[in-house]
Design a protein around this motif. Structure first.
Motif, PDB file in Angstrom:
ATOM      1  N   SER A  28       0.475   5.610  -4.393  1.00  0.00           N
ATOM      2  CA  SER A  28       0.114   4.248  -3.946  1.00  0.00           C
ATOM      3  C   SER A  28      -0.300   3.784  -5.288  1.00  0.00           C
ATOM      4  O   SER A  28      -1.296   3.726  -6.026  1.00  0.00           O
ATOM      5  CB  SER A  28      -1.013   4.460  -2.839  1.00  0.00           C
ATOM      6  N   ARG A  45     -12.312  18.410   0.372  1.00  0.00           N
ATOM      7  CA  ARG A  45     -11.449  19.625  -0.068  1.00  0.00           C
ATOM      8  C   ARG A  45     -12.476  20.531  -0.509  1.00  0.00           C
ATOM      9  O   ARG A  45     -13.315  20.566  -1.172  1.00  0.00           O
ATOM     10  CB  ARG A  45     -10.600  19.265  -1.114  1.00  0.00           C
ATOM     11  N   ALA A 102      -1.641   0.373  -5.176  1.00  0.00           N
ATOM     12  CA  ALA A 102      -2.733  -0.357  -4.845  1.00  0.00           C
ATOM     13  C   ALA A 102      -4.090   0.223  -4.589  1.00  0.00           C
ATOM     14  O   ALA A 102      -4.147   1.058  -4.055  1.00  0.00           O
ATOM     15  CB  ALA A 102      -2.352  -1.001  -3.482  1.00  0.00           C
ATOM     16  N   TYR A 148     -16.017  18.447  -4.288  1.00  0.00           N
ATOM     17  CA  TYR A 148     -16.599  17.138  -4.816  1.00  0.00           C
ATOM     18  C   TYR A 148     -17.749  16.824  -3.765  1.00  0.00           C
ATOM     19  O   TYR A 148     -17.669  15.822  -3.304  1.00  0.00           O
ATOM     20  CB  TYR A 148     -15.846  15.906  -4.563  1.00  0.00           C
ATOM     21  N   GLN A 168      -6.354  13.031   0.882  1.00  0.00           N
ATOM     22  CA  GLN A 168      -5.250  13.569  -0.115  1.00  0.00           C
ATOM     23  C   GLN A 168      -6.157  12.912  -1.561  1.00  0.00           C
ATOM     24  O   GLN A 168      -5.469  13.576  -2.553  1.00  0.00           O
ATOM     25  CB  GLN A 168      -3.929  12.697  -0.041  1.00  0.00           C
ATOM     26  N   ARG A 169      -6.803  12.192  -1.566  1.00  0.00           N
ATOM     27  CA  ARG A 169      -7.520  11.930  -2.757  1.00  0.00           C
ATOM     28  C   ARG A 169      -8.602  12.871  -3.125  1.00  0.00           C
ATOM     29  O   ARG A 169      -9.433  12.776  -3.980  1.00  0.00           O
ATOM     30  CB  ARG A 169      -8.068  10.576  -2.796  1.00  0.00           C
ATOM     31  N   ILE A 171       0.912  -1.275   0.078  1.00  0.00           N
ATOM     32  CA  ILE A 171      -0.057  -0.085   0.011  1.00  0.00           C
ATOM     33  C   ILE A 171       0.906   1.364  -0.061  1.00  0.00           C
ATOM     34  O   ILE A 171       0.844   2.058  -0.804  1.00  0.00           O
ATOM     35  CB  ILE A 171      -0.964   0.031   1.207  1.00  0.00           C
ATOM     36  N   ALA A 172       1.820   1.178   0.841  1.00  0.00           N
ATOM     37  CA  ALA A 172       2.708   2.466   1.112  1.00  0.00           C
ATOM     38  C   ALA A 172       3.796   2.658   0.727  1.00  0.00           C
ATOM     39  O   ALA A 172       4.539   3.896   0.784  1.00  0.00           O
ATOM     40  CB  ALA A 172       2.792   2.712   2.646  1.00  0.00           C
ATOM     41  N   LYS A 177       3.672   6.491   1.117  1.00  0.00           N
ATOM     42  CA  LYS A 177       3.510   6.965   2.410  1.00  0.00           C
ATOM     43  C   LYS A 177       3.598   8.571   2.234  1.00  0.00           C
ATOM     44  O   LYS A 177       3.094   9.277   3.124  1.00  0.00           O
ATOM     45  CB  LYS A 177       4.604   6.591   3.132  1.00  0.00           C
ATOM     46  N   ASP A 178       4.136   9.148   1.201  1.00  0.00           N
ATOM     47  CA  ASP A 178       4.241  10.484   1.255  1.00  0.00           C
ATOM     48  C   ASP A 178       2.740  11.042   0.723  1.00  0.00           C
ATOM     49  O   ASP A 178       2.318  12.221   1.197  1.00  0.00           O
ATOM     50  CB  ASP A 178       5.329  10.952   0.174  1.00  0.00           C
ATOM     51  N   HIS A 179       2.017  10.640  -0.433  1.00  0.00           N
ATOM     52  CA  HIS A 179       1.130  10.961  -0.716  1.00  0.00           C
ATOM     53  C   HIS A 179       0.187   9.718  -1.545  1.00  0.00           C
ATOM     54  O   HIS A 179       0.957   9.007  -1.884  1.00  0.00           O
ATOM     55  CB  HIS A 179       1.001  12.029  -1.734  1.00  0.00           C
ATOM     56  N   ALA A 180      -0.934   9.808  -1.325  1.00  0.00           N
ATOM     57  CA  ALA A 180      -1.990   8.547  -1.739  1.00  0.00           C
ATOM     58  C   ALA A 180      -1.922   8.449  -3.192  1.00  0.00           C
ATOM     59  O   ALA A 180      -2.033   7.338  -3.718  1.00  0.00           O
ATOM     60  CB  ALA A 180      -3.301   8.938  -1.194  1.00  0.00           C
ATOM     61  N   ARG A 187      -5.926   9.559   6.069  1.00  0.00           N
ATOM     62  CA  ARG A 187      -4.951  10.711   5.267  1.00  0.00           C
ATOM     63  C   ARG A 187      -5.297  10.576   3.890  1.00  0.00           C
ATOM     64  O   ARG A 187      -5.226  11.674   3.070  1.00  0.00           O
ATOM     65  CB  ARG A 187      -3.659  10.431   5.915  1.00  0.00           C
ATOM     66  N   ALA A 188      -5.118   9.237   3.473  1.00  0.00           N
ATOM     67  CA  ALA A 188      -5.346   8.970   2.260  1.00  0.00           C
ATOM     68  C   ALA A 188      -6.499   9.329   1.523  1.00  0.00           C
ATOM     69  O   ALA A 188      -6.677   9.983   0.376  1.00  0.00           O
ATOM     70  CB  ALA A 188      -5.126   7.672   1.736  1.00  0.00           C
ATOM     71  N   SER A 195      -2.447   7.218   8.935  1.00  0.00           N
ATOM     72  CA  SER A 195      -2.266   6.740   7.548  1.00  0.00           C
ATOM     73  C   SER A 195      -3.218   5.397   7.161  1.00  0.00           C
ATOM     74  O   SER A 195      -3.803   4.760   8.156  1.00  0.00           O
ATOM     75  CB  SER A 195      -0.767   6.196   7.448  1.00  0.00           C
ATOM     76  N   GLN A 196      -3.411   5.271   5.949  1.00  0.00           N
ATOM     77  CA  GLN A 196      -4.279   4.237   5.483  1.00  0.00           C
ATOM     78  C   GLN A 196      -4.010   2.940   5.850  1.00  0.00           C
ATOM     79  O   GLN A 196      -4.777   1.953   6.156  1.00  0.00           O
ATOM     80  CB  GLN A 196      -4.577   4.241   3.958  1.00  0.00           C
ATOM     81  N   GLU A 197      -2.713   2.645   5.699  1.00  0.00           N
ATOM     82  CA  GLU A 197      -2.089   1.146   6.142  1.00  0.00           C
ATOM     83  C   GLU A 197      -2.305   0.951   7.563  1.00  0.00           C
ATOM     84  O   GLU A 197      -2.211  -0.247   7.999  1.00  0.00           O
ATOM     85  CB  GLU A 197      -0.753   0.877   5.772  1.00  0.00           C
ATOM     86  N   LEU A 252      -3.830  12.782  -9.440  1.00  0.00           N
ATOM     87  CA  LEU A 252      -4.409  11.459  -9.051  1.00  0.00           C
ATOM     88  C   LEU A 252      -4.353  10.534 -10.187  1.00  0.00           C
ATOM     89  O   LEU A 252      -4.850   9.321 -10.018  1.00  0.00           O
ATOM     90  CB  LEU A 252      -5.550  11.903  -8.736  1.00  0.00           C
ATOM     91  N   HIS A 311      -4.473  19.055  -8.698  1.00  0.00           N
ATOM     92  CA  HIS A 311      -5.107  18.018  -7.930  1.00  0.00           C
ATOM     93  C   HIS A 311      -5.528  16.983  -8.674  1.00  0.00           C
ATOM     94  O   HIS A 311      -5.313  15.698  -8.530  1.00  0.00           O
ATOM     95  CB  HIS A 311      -6.092  18.642  -6.928  1.00  0.00           C
ATOM     96  N   ARG A 312      -6.382  17.142  -9.698  1.00  0.00           N
ATOM     97  CA  ARG A 312      -6.802  16.074 -10.545  1.00  0.00           C
ATOM     98  C   ARG A 312      -5.664  15.312 -11.141  1.00  0.00           C
ATOM     99  O   ARG A 312      -5.865  14.054 -11.739  1.00  0.00           O
ATOM    100  CB  ARG A 312      -7.960  16.472 -11.415  1.00  0.00           C
TER     101      ARG A 312
END
Lengths: 320, 1205
Positions: free
Chosen positions: A182, B844, A184, B774, B839-840, A43-44, A176-179, B835-836, B973-975, A74, A70-71
């Motif tokens: 990731s 926001r 997964a 959103y 961040q997504r 995950i991270a 771990k820094d930003h989703a 947090r994830a 954190s997500q994990e 992602l 931002h979009r």
């Protein structure tokens, strides 16, 4: 676990299902700490490439600059090359500003709507300087070429006269820094259940009671054999440890009707990828990262030697 | 309870009367009377599903046609079509008399008079000038008024006729006219034209607004219903007033019945007063006295003055019967009292003369004769003195019945005794004040020009249009509105700023009602809900604090009537057709058993058979032969039929059970709520008429179980949740929550939620606006959200239909919420968030703040300025801030990143001084928009909008739909989160301790229902009072493959072990409130202090200190942290020094004094001891030092004991 026994483990992996973005496998002969470590690393800590810096030249759409940036960040980008790339902060070729081919990939987007029809700006409109790093293609290869099948991720919609022109820099990073880094979509595992039915107690139930007990499970774990009228386990892995059948048995006055034990050395993994990395590659990368972390722990007494011998590993450790 | 509302005369009516009463609601025009089906047969034929389907369809048609703010727009439309003309007509002719100063008479021999008369009033749509030299006018749209800070107003044009004349005696033939001379006018000058008398603010989307018929909406979420005054959006809060046209029976401070009116001279009170003679006190007799025109007279005298000829006639008119001894004694005492005061009142015109003598002796007697007073001021709505006598007897009867206990005193909190004042009534009141002001000024100006040597000028010279224009604008801007009764006073709370945080807040504010009370605190029962509030105002939504119970919210289907009494000439013939007889104009005819018919409080006739009369009236109303807003009340105990057609009554739609068969004829072509009203399937019920209706709360009560069908319902609610207000009816499972939590959500959290406030931000320059990136709809649905939601086929195809646009009423996002303790970080209502997820893009939001400044264009100035005085932005540094992002014109370029301390609008004065607008230390952002504009007064101004995008950070506030608010306590954190076997990780973890004490199981039910919906379940309704049962929700979850109770087995994210307990988890709708820590964070190393006390200043904006209150002090004392306390209150506050002479204990001064050797040194010096030897320095707060100095200036000297330490 017996005292004095060595902690060496010999895990066995059996692959059940394997697609580009999905994998299902069994992990046996190891304990929960290894399984969970593998999950967390997937995950991270598996690196991917994602857009990290956006310079917007023209933006007359209805969304503002930060929204579009931002979009863009992602959007998953194909990241097979990510393991061999450098983190931009540790790159010595470009003095850390992240603009060279070893640590970044440049993207360009130039779209203008000239017709009355609303124009969808999608990830397919992003042009990459490196063909190995490009937005993930979500179209289904088996389907025919229909308009719905051939579209990417919508970034913004433009009306007539509106324009979007930007340059984006994609870099290597970890979740771990930003989703956005990731790879997964989700990674999960479950303990394999062992289910033992007490046949003597089961015989004391009538057929109607058996059916009622079987139906008390929200997932289809048990079934009644139409020939022998016996309750049998048809799908043990469908059990979700929700205790519904146990409560039902207690309510019926048969507390020991079934015994369900979670095996502590068998795990069933499910890996879903975002498309940036193949699911199989994701597992392999995670194992590689895990090995590197273990090596770093083993060599942590000699910091200087570790930096020299495992330069990329040191960069990864500092990145984490 | 199975039904609401009950007949007041239920106890007196037997079974046959009850059956006859129910028959009132059936239409006679149903076809063959012999084959008329009963209600039970109708329901059997239709079936429950069809009735439920039609209830929902009717609800949707209702909201499509009326929307949510039709009461505001309809009231304003009624004012501009009818009320404005009446406002001007209520002023009669203005006769200007000359000053009669002989020295100014001039050459003419006679003094000149003037007469001014108002005629027809016309209104234009709003326009604005193109500027000087450009005579063309342009359409003013609401967005022009908003951006350019103009008032969205239309010109009021009126026909004015001015006559200048000299009164003159004219001889005539005595034998033809009977008079030798009479006074005639010799017209010297006459002028008649149409002039502009002022500008009237126009309600957006009313008939005068351009946007009503515009093809393209400015903003799809904008429904109108407000005004734009100097760029600010203002709306009316409906004012709850007592209904003055009904008789009021009170027993405090004494027994009385009152006929009230806004005009003082029209008021009349009949009292029961004690007998004044001492020798009869032992009998305890009371007599009747009437108080009117500021005098108190015996009621018997007034009867004879109104034309009654004998005592027996009066007793017959009152008609209380002769069976009550107390009533007989009161009547005898009244006769005796009249005999004593005016012995000869029965003969001739002595009664009138007695009244005239009493009335003329007051301080301000009326100028008319007594006969004219009786005709004009006594019951002005009734014509004929004999009819007035009947009404007076009717008042006496009401008072006597109440005194003997056969009639209740009127409850002033009952909604049948209330009327809501909206734009029609409020604008009429305010406009009258300013018209009177303009007329007074006109008379004064005309009077000067009536002297001999001067000429009367055109009308525009005397009528100042700015009096009305500026007066209305000032009333809207300041909120000080004219008082309904007291001429010189003004009240607040009438005008409100329209909030734009989210569309739900805007709608809720437009649907507010308020009751004015004189004293805050104890106001009796006015703060409590009354049973008549059912379906009319929400009994949950009300603010806490001093306005609790006084500020109300309209129920979601509540409508407010407009005045249809302009068709009183149209209603009265209908009443006569239905069986009413006109009231005879004498005092001797017996009415027998006939019922009285009162129209808007005035007695207009009698009817022999009130049952058939009322049935016929209702039948015509259902067939659209009477307006649907007319309210018909049959009062069997008082033998009255009361009909109302006035403005301000709250109506609501109810299903008529007896007419349900007609829906079969509609099939699928019914697309209008009006056709349902015209067919009589639905009718609008007012508060007084509802007392007679037997209303089923839901459709299932109509189809009761086989043995429980004994209740015969006449009406049915469209939905159970429609008795709630707008915000309450959107809360899922509201009936499962504590009422206080529903109140918090509906009154506070829904107004603070960040949502999608506008679909066209380019046309708005709000000072502060928020937008969620959103926004989402919730998974559940309620009946109100179904009816108010967007149409499904809204892809631009239904432009032909006139469906009003629908706003988004849910402002938040769906989050996977786990009820769990996560390492203790979510104690005390805190939330742990993923947090994830943030961040997504979850939660926001975007915040836009606008800065406005007036600017002048001085290019035309011919002054030559020195080159060094010119401030050239973008090249030279400003003295007060950074100018890196400014262009040559002093404005920043779009997209610039401004930080605190930057100049945002560069301005320079002619003298070279820098008057730029600078960002404060808490403000920053990207430049979104720069607007240069000017208003219709010629002022130029600039607006610069800054934009900030914020992701949630620690300390931000969130809330669910059930009043469960909390701040963000930890970002995990997500994990590390617990995960399910499907890999689902929660977005929010909430503390389970939040649920038992707050009693919000509705949130858990919402999560369980949402989980079933997300897995494809068809059970989606969460409407209050008709929620699905827990069994249905658990069954849906079971079929979806989850545990019945929503619990799931999760695995520890840190270790991978299976968590022993099952964790409740499910999707819940969460709102982000606009209390964010970035707006509240404050730190200070040093900064400004107050110049007098030298203590830090207060506010965050002014870079002030952090408040250290009394409770904080107590906390540090409890911990024994005295050094910390000393630092907080002294060292960091106003530390100072004071010099004290330890010998004489006085304060020493620091002065410059000579010493031996000719030099001067500066230092502390005691003037009393004349030495500096014993001076010591003490550290004291500056406040203490200031106190010492202030006391010294008053002649009080303080002495200080010192001790070396």
């Amino acid at each position: 676990m017996e005292g004095g026994v060595s902690y060496a483990r010999m895990p066995r992996v059996k692959i059940r299902e394997l697609k580009d973005d999905y994998a299902k496998f069994e992990l046996r002969d190891t304990d929960a700490s290894i399984a969970n470590a593998l999950r967390r690393v997937m995950i991270a800590e598996v690196p991917t490439v994602a857009i990290d810096l956006v310079e917007i030249e023209v933006n007359s759409s209805v969304l503002n600059d930060e929204f579009i940036a931002h979009r863009l960040g992602l959007i998953p980008l194909t990241s097979e090359r990510a393991m061999s790339m450098r983190f931009s902060r540790d790159c010595d070729a470009c003095d850390g500003d992240g603009q060279c081919e070893f640590c970044s990939v440049e993207f360009h987007l130039r779209v203008k709507c000239m017709t009355d029809q609303t124009l969808d700006v999608t990830s397919k409109d992003l042009y990459s300087s490196d063909p190995t790093v490009s937005p993930v293609d979500f179209s289904d290869p088996s389907a025919t070429d229909s308009p719905d099948n051939n579209r990417g991720i919508i970034i913004v919609k433009l009306r007539r006269g509106q324009e979007l022109k930007l340059r984006a820099i994609a870099r290597k990073g970890i979740g771990k820094d930003h989703a956005k880094w990731s790879p997964a979509a989700t990674v999960t595992f479950m303990y394999e259940p062992e289910i033992h039915i007490n046949e003597d107690l089961m015989e004391t139930l009538t057929l109607e009671e058996k059916r009622e007990w079987v139906d008390s499970s929200p997932t289809r774990v048990f079934e009644i054999d139409p020939v022998t009228q016996q309750v049998m386990v048809v799908d043990a892995e469908a059990y979700t440890y929700d205790d519904e059948v146990l409560k039902k048995a207690e309510a019926m006055g048969k507390p020991g009707l079934v015994e369900i034990i979670a095996r502590q050395d068998s795990f069933i993994f499910t890996v879903e990828s975002t498309g940036a990395v193949k699911a199989s590659q994701l597992v392999l990368n995670a194992i590689e990262i895990l090995k590197q972390k273990l090596d770093a722990v083993r060599l942590s007494e000699d910091t200087v030697e570790a930096d020299d011998q495992f330069g990329e590993l040191g960069a990864h450790m500092r990145g984490g | 309870m199975g039904h609401v509302g009950s007949s007041k005369d239920g106890t007196e009516a037997g079974p046959s009367a009850a059956a006859m009463g129910i028959d009132d609601d059936e239409d006679i025009d149903l076809g063959d009377v012999d084959l008329d089906p009963t209600n039970a047969e109708i329901l059997e034929e239709l079936g429950e599903d069809i009735v439920k389907y039609w209830c929902k369809k009717a609800s949707m048609l209702f909201f499509n046609e009326y929307g949510l703010i039709s009461h505001q727009i309809n009231s304003f439309n009624h004012f501009i079509h009818t009320g404005l003309q009446k406002t001007f007509e209520s002023f009669g002719d203005l006769v200007v008399t000359p000053g009669f100063d002989p020295s100014k008479k001039g050459e003419n021999e006679h003094f000149r008079y003037a007469s001014v008369k108002f005629g027809n009033v016309k209104l234009d749509k709003p326009m604005f000038w193109g500027g000087e030299g450009n005579a063309q006018e342009f359409k003013m749209l609401p967005r022009h008024a908003r951006i350019q800070r103009m008032t969205y107003a239309s010109k009021v044009k009126i026909q004015v006729k001015v006559q200048v004349y000299v009164p003159k005696k004219v001889r005539s033939d005595k034998f033809k006219t009977g008079k030798a001379e009479f006074l005639d006018r010799e017209v010297m000058k006459e002028d008649e034209r149409e002039i502009i008398i002022g500008r009237l603010p126009v309600m957006v989307k009313s008939d005068l607004c351009w946007m009503k018929e515009a093809e393209k909406e400015d903003d799809e979420f904008d429904h109108g219903g407000y005004f734009i005054v100097k760029g600010a959006e203002k709306t009316f809060i409906a004012q709850e007033q007592l209904y003055l046209k009904r008789l009021w029976v009170m027993n405090s401070p004494g027994w009385m019945i009152a006929y009230k009116s806004q005009m003082k001279r029209n008021r009349m009170v009949i009292k029961l007063v004690g007998n004044s003679r001492g020798e009869e006190v032992e009998n305890g007799d009371m007599s009747l006295a009437v108080y009117f025109l500021s005098v108190e007279v015996p009621v018997w005298v007034l009867f004879f003055a109104l034309g009654v000829s004998s005592d027996k006639e009066i007793v017959d008119l009152i008609g209380c019967g002769n069976d009550d001894v107390r009533i007989q004694n009161i009547l005898f005492a009244s006769v005796r009292d009249a005999d004593e005061k005016c012995g000869a009142f029965r003969r001739g015109r002595h009664a009138v003369q007695y009244l005239e003598k009493c009335v003329k002796s007051v301080q301000f007697p009326p100028s008319e004769s007594m006969q004219e007073c009786l005709e004009m001021y006594v019951f002005p709505g009734i014509s004929g003195l004999n009819r007035k006598a009947r009404f007076l007897a009717y008042m006496v009867k009401g008072l006597l019945l109440a005194y003997t206990g056969r009639r209740k005193c009127d409850n002033r909190d009952d909604f049948r005794n209330k009327r809501l004042e909206l734009a029609s009534e409020l604008l009429d009141r305010e406009l009258k004040v300013h018209i009177a002001h303009a007329r007074k000024r006109m008379a004064k100006a005309l009077q000067r020009d009536l002297y001999g040597d001067r000429d009367v000028r055109p009308i525009e010279h005397y009528l100042d249009a700015s009096i009305i224009t500026n007066g209305l604008q000032r009333a809207f801007s300041t909120g000080a509105w004219s008082h309904p009764y007291k001429r010189m006073e003004r009240i607040s709370g009438v005008v409100a700023n329209v909030g734009r945080t989210n569309p739900l807040q805007t709608m809720a504010e437009l649907r507010r009602a308020r009751q004015q009370v004189q004293y805050t605190g104890k106001v009796g029962d006015a703060r409590y809900p009354h049973p008549s509030h059912w379906g009319k105002v929400c009994f949950l939504s009300t603010p806490d604090g001093e306005n609790c119970g006084l500020v109300k919210n309209l129920a979601v289907t509540g409508l407010v009537s407009t005045d249809v009494s302009a068709v009183s000439e149209y209603i009265l013939p209908k009443l006569l057709d239905c069986g009413m007889e006109e009231l005879v104009d004498d005092t001797s005819t017996h009415l027998g058993n006939k019922d009285k018919v009162l129209l808007n409080g005035d007695w207009v006739g009698v009817c022999p058979d009130s049952s058939s009369f009322v049935a016929e009236l209702r039948s015509r109303r259902r067939r659209n032969e009477l307006p649907h807003q007319v309210e018909i009340k049959r009062d069997q105990s008082q033998h009255e039929v009361r009909i109302y057609s006035d403005a301000g009554r709250i109506l609501r739609p109810l299903l008529v059970v007896g007419n349900l068969l007609k829906i079969k004829g509609f099939k699928s072509d019914c697309n209008s709520f009006q056709s349902l009203l015209d067919k009589g399937v639905i009718e609008l019920i007012g508060p007084e008429e509802e007392e007679d209706c037997c209303t089923a709360w839901g459709v299932e009560y109509l189809f009761g179980k086989e043995g429980k069908r004994s209740v015969k319902y006449t009406h049915c609610e469209l939905d159970m949740s429609f008795l709630l207000g707008l915000s309450c009816s959107l809360v899922p499972f509201a009936n499962h929550d504590h009422a206080r939590r529903v109140l918090y959500q509906s009154q506070k959290h829904s107004s603070q939620a960040i949502g999608f406030s506008t679909t066209n931000p380019n046309i708005r320059v709000d000072t502060l606006s928020h937008q969620l990136h959103y926004p989402q709809k919730p998974l559940f649905r309620t009946m109100a959200s179904d009816c108010l939601g967007k149409p499904d086929n809204s892809l631009g195809q239904n432009k032909i239909s006139k469906i009003p646009p629908k706003a988004e009423f849910y402002n938040g996002q769906n989050a996977i919420v786990a009820v769990n303790v996560h390492l203790g970080y979510n104690q005390e209502d805190s939330l742990v968030m993923n947090r994830a997820s943030l961040q997504r893009g979850m939660f926001r939001s975007e915040h836009i703040r606008s800065y406005k400044s007036e600017i002048d264009n001085k290019e035309s100035s011919d002054k030559k300025r020195k080159p060094e005085d010119i401030v050239n932005f973008a090249k030279l540094q400003s003295k007060i801030g950074r100018v890196d992002s400014l262009d040559d014109d002093g404005f920043p370029y779009v997209g610039a990143n401004l930080q605190s301390g930057d100049i945002i609008i560069g301005k320079g004065a002619e003298s070279g001084a820098d008057n730029s607008v600078k960002l404060k230390h808490t403000e920053r952002g990207y430049v979104q928009k720069v607007v240069l504009s000017s208003n219709d007064e010629g002022k130029n101004f600039a607006v610069v909008s800054l934009r900030q995008v914020r992701s949630p950070v620690l300390g931000d506030k969130f809330s669910s739909m059930h009043g469960q608010k909390g701040v963000l306590g930890f970002l995990e954190s997500q994990e590390n989160f617990p995960f399910t076997r499907q890999g689902i990780v929660p977005d929010i973890v909430i503390n389970p301790h939040a649920f038992p004490s707050r009693q919000t199981p509705g949130q858990l039910l919402e999560a369980a229902l949402g989980k079933g919906i997300a897995c494809g379940g068809i059970l989606r309704q969460a409407t209050p009072f008709s929620t699905p049962s827990v069994d249905a929700i658990t069954e849906q979850l079971h079929r979806a493959g989850f545990s019945r109770w929503g619990n799931e087995r999760v695995y520890n994210g840190r270790t991978g072990e299976m968590v022993r307990s099952l964790i409740f988890m499910g999707p819940t709708f969460y709102q982000r409130l606009h209390h964010m820590s970035e707006d509240k964070v404050k730190f200070r190393n040093t900064g400004p202090v107050h110049p007098l006390t030298r203590q830090p200043v207060a506010d965050r904006k002014r870079f002030g200190g952090i408040k250290f209150g009394e409770m904080e002090r107590d906390c540090l004392i409890a911990h024994g942290a005295s050094a910390n306390l000393y630092e907080r209150l002294f060292t960091l506050s106003d530390s100072s020094q004071i010099h004290i002479c330890s010998k004489c204990k006085n304060v020493a001064n620091v002065i410059l004094r000579p010493v031996s050797g000719g030099r001067k040194i500066r230092g502390p010096y005691c003037r009393h001891c004349e030495s500096a030897d014993d001076i010591v320095v003490a550290h004291v707060p500056y406040g203490a030092k200031l106190l010492c100095q202030e006391l010294f200036s008053m002649g009080i000297n303080l002495k200080f004991e010192t001790q070396l330490c």
